[in-house]
Design a protein around this motif. Structure first.
Motif, PDB file in Angstrom:
ATOM      1  N   PRO A 140      38.319  31.804  32.059  1.00 36.77           N
ATOM      2  CA  PRO A 140      39.762  31.764  32.342  1.00 36.77           C
ATOM      3  C   PRO A 140      40.606  32.395  31.248  1.00 36.77           C
ATOM      4  O   PRO A 140      41.641  33.012  31.530  1.00 36.77           O
ATOM      5  CB  PRO A 140      40.054  30.255  32.487  1.00 36.77           C
ATOM      6  CG  PRO A 140      38.927  29.564  31.795  1.00 36.77           C
ATOM      7  CD  PRO A 140      37.733  30.447  31.982  1.00 36.77           C
ATOM      8  N   LEU A 141      40.192  32.249  29.986  1.00 35.38           N
ATOM      9  CA  LEU A 141      40.954  32.864  28.903  1.00 35.38           C
ATOM     10  C   LEU A 141      40.863  34.380  28.973  1.00 35.38           C
ATOM     11  O   LEU A 141      41.871  35.081  28.838  1.00 35.38           O
ATOM     12  CB  LEU A 141      40.446  32.365  27.553  1.00 35.38           C
ATOM     13  CG  LEU A 141      41.045  33.049  26.313  1.00 35.38           C
ATOM     14  CD1 LEU A 141      42.565  32.952  26.321  1.00 35.38           C
ATOM     15  CD2 LEU A 141      40.474  32.448  25.040  1.00 35.38           C
ATOM     16  N   LEU A 142      39.653  34.894  29.209  1.00 36.70           N
ATOM     17  CA  LEU A 142      39.498  36.348  29.312  1.00 36.70           C
ATOM     18  C   LEU A 142      40.236  36.888  30.525  1.00 36.70           C
ATOM     19  O   LEU A 142      40.764  38.013  30.495  1.00 36.70           O
ATOM     20  CB  LEU A 142      38.015  36.703  29.379  1.00 36.70           C
ATOM     21  CG  LEU A 142      37.190  36.338  28.133  1.00 36.70           C
ATOM     22  CD1 LEU A 142      35.733  36.703  28.351  1.00 36.70           C
ATOM     23  CD2 LEU A 142      37.751  37.025  26.898  1.00 36.70           C
TER      24      LEU A 142
ATOM     25  N   LYS B 241      43.049  39.704  30.291  1.00 35.99           N
ATOM     26  CA  LYS B 241      42.931  40.946  31.070  1.00 35.99           C
ATOM     27  C   LYS B 241      44.261  41.303  31.707  1.00 35.99           C
ATOM     28  O   LYS B 241      44.656  42.472  31.749  1.00 35.99           O
ATOM     29  CB  LYS B 241      41.846  40.777  32.136  1.00 35.99           C
ATOM     30  CG  LYS B 241      41.586  42.038  32.929  1.00 35.99           C
ATOM     31  CD  LYS B 241      40.446  41.831  33.916  1.00 35.99           C
ATOM     32  CE  LYS B 241      40.167  43.099  34.702  1.00 35.99           C
ATOM     33  NZ  LYS B 241      39.060  42.905  35.680  1.00 35.99           N
ATOM     34  N   TRP B 242      44.962  40.274  32.205  1.00 35.84           N
ATOM     35  CA  TRP B 242      46.296  40.523  32.744  1.00 35.84           C
ATOM     36  C   TRP B 242      47.266  40.895  31.628  1.00 35.84           C
ATOM     37  O   TRP B 242      48.123  41.770  31.791  1.00 35.84           O
ATOM     38  CB  TRP B 242      46.788  39.261  33.458  1.00 35.84           C
ATOM     39  CG  TRP B 242      48.253  39.304  33.778  1.00 35.84           C
ATOM     40  CD1 TRP B 242      48.864  39.869  34.838  1.00 35.84           C
ATOM     41  CD2 TRP B 242      49.309  38.761  32.955  1.00 35.84           C
ATOM     42  NE1 TRP B 242      50.219  39.716  34.762  1.00 35.84           N
ATOM     43  CE2 TRP B 242      50.527  39.044  33.600  1.00 35.84           C
ATOM     44  CE3 TRP B 242      49.338  38.077  31.746  1.00 35.84           C
ATOM     45  CZ2 TRP B 242      51.756  38.656  33.088  1.00 35.84           C
ATOM     46  CZ3 TRP B 242      50.561  37.690  31.221  1.00 35.84           C
ATOM     47  CH2 TRP B 242      51.757  37.979  31.893  1.00 35.84           C
ATOM     48  N   PHE B 243      47.117  40.261  30.476  1.00 43.75           N
ATOM     49  CA  PHE B 243      48.035  40.483  29.364  1.00 43.75           C
ATOM     50  C   PHE B 243      47.921  41.904  28.827  1.00 43.75           C
ATOM     51  O   PHE B 243      48.914  42.470  28.352  1.00 43.75           O
ATOM     52  CB  PHE B 243      47.736  39.461  28.264  1.00 43.75           C
ATOM     53  CG  PHE B 243      48.682  39.513  27.110  1.00 43.75           C
ATOM     54  CD1 PHE B 243      49.998  39.078  27.246  1.00 43.75           C
ATOM     55  CD2 PHE B 243      48.271  40.006  25.876  1.00 43.75           C
ATOM     56  CE1 PHE B 243      50.879  39.129  26.171  1.00 43.75           C
ATOM     57  CE2 PHE B 243      49.146  40.057  24.804  1.00 43.75           C
ATOM     58  CZ  PHE B 243      50.451  39.612  24.951  1.00 43.75           C
ATOM     59  N   THR B 244      46.729  42.481  28.878  1.00 44.21           N
ATOM     60  CA  THR B 244      46.554  43.840  28.344  1.00 44.21           C
ATOM     61  C   THR B 244      47.356  44.880  29.131  1.00 44.21           C
ATOM     62  O   THR B 244      47.682  45.943  28.595  1.00 44.21           O
ATOM     63  CB  THR B 244      45.068  44.231  28.387  1.00 44.21           C
ATOM     64  OG1 THR B 244      44.599  44.183  29.749  1.00 44.21           O
ATOM     65  CG2 THR B 244      44.246  43.293  27.532  1.00 44.21           C
ATOM     66  N   GLN B 245      47.677  44.573  30.371  1.00 50.54           N
ATOM     67  CA  GLN B 245      48.372  45.550  31.211  1.00 50.54           C
ATOM     68  C   GLN B 245      49.824  45.750  30.802  1.00 50.54           C
ATOM     69  O   GLN B 245      50.451  46.724  31.215  1.00 50.54           O
ATOM     70  CB  GLN B 245      48.306  45.107  32.676  1.00 50.54           C
ATOM     71  CG  GLN B 245      46.882  45.007  33.207  1.00 50.54           C
ATOM     72  CD  GLN B 245      46.839  44.496  34.637  1.00 50.54           C
ATOM     73  OE1 GLN B 245      47.875  44.275  35.264  1.00 50.54           O
ATOM     74  NE2 GLN B 245      45.636  44.311  35.151  1.00 50.54           N
ATOM     75  N   ILE B 246      50.382  44.838  30.012  1.00 47.84           N
ATOM     76  CA  ILE B 246      51.776  44.977  29.609  1.00 47.84           C
ATOM     77  C   ILE B 246      51.899  45.415  28.154  1.00 47.84           C
ATOM     78  O   ILE B 246      52.988  45.408  27.589  1.00 47.84           O
ATOM     79  CB  ILE B 246      52.528  43.642  29.816  1.00 47.84           C
ATOM     80  CG1 ILE B 246      51.907  42.525  28.954  1.00 47.84           C
ATOM     81  CG2 ILE B 246      52.541  43.234  31.271  1.00 47.84           C
ATOM     82  CD1 ILE B 246      52.680  41.215  29.014  1.00 47.84           C
TER      83      ILE B 246
ATOM     84  N   PHE C 127      43.909  49.192  26.667  1.00 47.51           N
ATOM     85  CA  PHE C 127      42.580  48.642  26.399  1.00 47.51           C
ATOM     86  C   PHE C 127      42.258  47.662  27.511  1.00 47.51           C
ATOM     87  O   PHE C 127      43.146  47.172  28.214  1.00 47.51           O
ATOM     88  CB  PHE C 127      42.513  47.966  25.021  1.00 47.51           C
ATOM     89  CG  PHE C 127      43.456  46.808  24.856  1.00 47.51           C
ATOM     90  CD1 PHE C 127      43.025  45.507  25.056  1.00 47.51           C
ATOM     91  CD2 PHE C 127      44.781  47.022  24.498  1.00 47.51           C
ATOM     92  CE1 PHE C 127      43.887  44.445  24.894  1.00 47.51           C
ATOM     93  CE2 PHE C 127      45.651  45.959  24.334  1.00 47.51           C
ATOM     94  CZ  PHE C 127      45.203  44.669  24.544  1.00 47.51           C
ATOM     95  N   THR C 128      40.996  47.412  27.698  1.00 47.22           N
ATOM     96  CA  THR C 128      40.561  46.602  28.846  1.00 47.22           C
ATOM     97  C   THR C 128      40.112  45.202  28.465  1.00 47.22           C
ATOM     98  O   THR C 128      40.059  44.321  29.328  1.00 47.22           O
ATOM     99  CB  THR C 128      39.409  47.305  29.575  1.00 47.22           C
ATOM    100  OG1 THR C 128      38.323  47.511  28.655  1.00 47.22           O
ATOM    101  CG2 THR C 128      39.871  48.640  30.137  1.00 47.22           C
ATOM    102  N   SER C 129      39.741  44.983  27.193  1.00 39.64           N
ATOM    103  CA  SER C 129      39.216  43.689  26.789  1.00 39.64           C
ATOM    104  C   SER C 129      39.298  43.575  25.267  1.00 39.64           C
ATOM    105  O   SER C 129      39.552  44.581  24.582  1.00 39.64           O
ATOM    106  CB  SER C 129      37.757  43.540  27.235  1.00 39.64           C
ATOM    107  OG  SER C 129      36.933  44.475  26.564  1.00 39.64           O
TER     108      SER C 129
END
Length: 296
Positions: A121-123, A127-132, A137-139
């Motif tokens: 759940p944290l990852l 993953k959603w947070f990286t989009q903003i 980066f992807t991970s």
């Protein structure tokens, strides 16, 4: 070289309060809970336990107090985990990602690829947070590799563009850590809320059980001043003898006054009636019954 080895500052959780609002709410909840528990405990009369005569009832009262104390202690321990939660580091994020990547299928359905693997759940939130973020980066692992590569390029070919790129990656890493720690605080807070609901129910039930089990035995009201009564002597010969009453008083309806003892079994003084002399005795259940009458 790992990120933390080159520049530990941006890659580790900073001293600023991550999830500060969550911890403030947890502190307020625990304080309110402790105040309410103190009020409830203050209303319990522990001295009443000494008057509990049946052993099983005394054991029940003490067990209820013990369970309530354990429930309160559990809440305090859980609250301390929210208020003093260990900060997640970059290595923690990479370790979680590695664990997810190397996880083996646990069920036949997962082996046959009929169900997608359960994501950390944290990852999933990161993953959603990286989009903003301003950098792509992807991970956490991908960001660490890109930051390490950007730092290597900056060391070999210093330039303002590379410095800006490294700074952006470092800021993204710091933002990910803050997001991860805020997520951890929220998870602990939700567990605390669930525990508070359950422990509050347990404590309330324990208090009710304690109040029921520790109540003193009911005492019949006492005779505080003399009042007229009619005594119906209906007991056996043995009961009459035990009361030191004359045998001629058996099966008699006597007039007298209740002067002492309990309302249910008063000590009376009777008027003479025929062969039954005036007497003073206690009207027990075995002997008969004393009924109050209206004084003239």
């Amino acid at each position: 070289m790992a990120i933390s080895e080159q520049q530990p500052g941006p890659d580790q959780a900073q001293p600023e309060e991550h999830g500060a609002s969550v911890r403030a709410a947890a502190r307020w909840l625990v304080t309110s809970y402790a105040a309410l528990a103190a009020l409830l405990v203050a209303g319990i009369q522990l001295k009443d336990v000494a008057s509990v005569t049946p052993d099983w009832q005394l054991a029940t009262a003490l067990l209820a107090v013990l369970v309530a104390l354990l429930a309160t202690s559990t809440v305090i321990v859980s609250a301390s985990r929210v208020l003093i939660a260990p900060a997640l580091t970059w290595n923690d994020l990479v370790r979680r990602e590695t664990s997810e990547m190397t996880r083996r299928p646990a069920t036949p359905a997962e082996i046959l690829d009929e169900t997608p693997p359960k994501q950390d759940p944290l990852l999933a939130e990161l993953k959603w947070f990286t989009q903003i973020q301003p950098v792509q980066f992807t991970s956490p692992r991908d960001l660490r590799e890109k930051l390490s590569a950007a730092r290597a390029d900056l060391d070999s070919n210093p330039s303002d563009g590379l410095r800006e790129q490294v700074l952006q990656y470092e800021q993204a890493a710091q933002a990910c850590l803050q997001q991860a720690n805020a997520w951890q605080s929220r998870q602990l807070y939700e567990k605390l809320i669930t525990l508070l609901k359950r422990s509050s129910t347990v404590i309330a039930v324990c208090i009710l059980i304690f109040l029921w089990a520790s109540r003193p035995p009911e005492q019949p009201p006492k005779v505080t001043k003399p009042f007229p009564v009619t005594i119906y002597v209906q007991g056996s010969k043995a009961a009459i003898t035990a009361a030191k009453l004359d045998a001629a008083c058996a099966r008699q309806e006597l007039k007298g006054w209740a002067v002492n003892g309990d309302i249910n079994a008063p000590e009376v003084v009777t008027e003479p009636k025929g062969a039954c002399p005036a007497s003073r005795f206690t009207v027990s259940e075995e002997l008969g019954i004393a009924v109050p009458i209206k004084a003239k």
